[in-house]
Enzyme design. Structure first.
Site, PDB file in Angstrom:
ATOM      1  CG  HIS A 113     -16.128  38.802  70.113  1.00 57.09           C
ATOM      2  ND1 HIS A 113     -15.278  38.175  69.241  1.00 57.09           N
ATOM      3  CD2 HIS A 113     -15.330  39.426  71.016  1.00 57.09           C
ATOM      4  CE1 HIS A 113     -14.034  38.426  69.573  1.00 57.09           C
ATOM      5  NE2 HIS A 113     -14.024  39.168  70.653  1.00 57.09           N
ATOM      6  CG  LEU A 166     -15.603  29.877  70.185  1.00 54.35           C
ATOM      7  CD1 LEU A 166     -16.849  30.554  69.615  1.00 54.35           C
ATOM      8  CD2 LEU A 166     -15.037  28.903  69.161  1.00 54.35           C
TER       9      LEU A 166
END
Ligand code: PAF
Length: 282
Positions: A34, A185
């Protein structure tokens, strides 16, 4: 300093001052993946622009029996990451703020691209995703929005929605971030035990094996990936798909220069993981 809005009114007040707006929608449980989307978003609007991140676990995109209740909610740690990445505004609304009248009567019909791959296993998922993304676009009114390639089908569908419904938002895809052993991830990696974590790395190894064999044709690439996947008994494979970059059919021996994509979904224990990589045919 990052400012936090919990309501639509607070968000509107914080966004009143001008400048281009870059937007990264998330469900929180933020990680380096992110953070990299935030950096791409900042790069799109520069220091003069405003970077907005939403944190909202959207019930509409979870099916019955999926992980809505156990989805990690880590607001404090998320805000620290947002602060570190120079986010101007975090929008972290409650469910009632996003769906004040309960489930919406009008939703986004995602069309045939939502029926394959993830959509085949998770009916209604992409209707929920596109509906909340459309709502968030309406609230944030971004000039540009950044989505990770990790959720490749989601990215393709958001692009399609923006084009088909003339939403006037520039959609930017950002590359998947990986652990040193290749594991993509994901917020859901937190569910994995140490043993499962090692099994999960098989997914990216399989995709890499396909990348290495695709020069010999699509069936050879598929076989190379399958061999890696089948050698790991801890994986419960949902699908392995070799597609064109826009998720259409990929011929067995595509023209040189064709851009393909290989996508995989599997369960490791009770955790469902997805991954994908580019296939370059030359
Ligand atoms: O990718 C996600 O985290 C979600 O699907 C999104 C785009 C934030 C919509 O809820």
């Amino acid at each position: 300093m990052t400012e936090v809005a919990g309501t639509r009114a607070e968000l509107a007040a914080l966004l009143k001052s001008g400048g281009r707006v870059a937007f990264v929608p998330t469900m929180g449980a933020l990680h380096e993946g992110h953070a990299s989307l935030m950096r791409v978003a900042r790069g799109q609007v520069g220091g003069e622009g405003r970077l907005v991140v939403s944190i909202f676990v959207n019930p509409l995109q979870f099916g019955a029996g999926e992980d809505l209740d156990r989805y990690p909610r880590t607001l404090e740690a998320d805000l620290a990451i947002a602060e570190r990445e120079g986010v101007d505004v975090v929008f972290a609304p409650g469910v009632d703020e996003v769906y004040p009248g309960g489930d919406p009567q009008v939703t986004v019909e995602p069309g045939p691209l939502a029926e394959i791959l993830e959509g085949a296993t998770r009916p209604g998922h992409f209707r929920g995703v596109l509906t909340v993304v459309a709502k968030l676009f309406g609230l944030v009114r971004p000039d540009v929005a950044v989505f990770g390639e990790k959720d490749y089908q989601q990215l393709a569908l958001v692009r399609r929605m923006v084009a088909d419904l003339c939403m006037g938002v520039e959609v930017v895809g950002a590359p998947t971030r990986r652990e040193p052993d290749g594991l993509a991830l994901s917020s859901r990696n937190r569910y994995l035990s140490e043993q499962e974590r090692a099994v999960a790395a098989t997914l990216s190894r399989a995709l890499r094996a396909a990348q290495e064999r695709v020069a010999y044709g699509v069936p050879a690439a598929r076989w190379a990936a399958m061999r890696v996947l089948q050698a790991e008994p801890g994986l419960d494979l949902d699908y392995l798909a070799l597609r064109s970059a826009d998720l259409g059919e990929l011929p067995d021996y595509p023209e040189p220069g064709t851009e393909g994509r290989i996508l995989v979904a599997a369960k490791v224990g009770t955790t469902r993981l997805i991954d994908n990589m580019e296939l370059v045919i030359d």
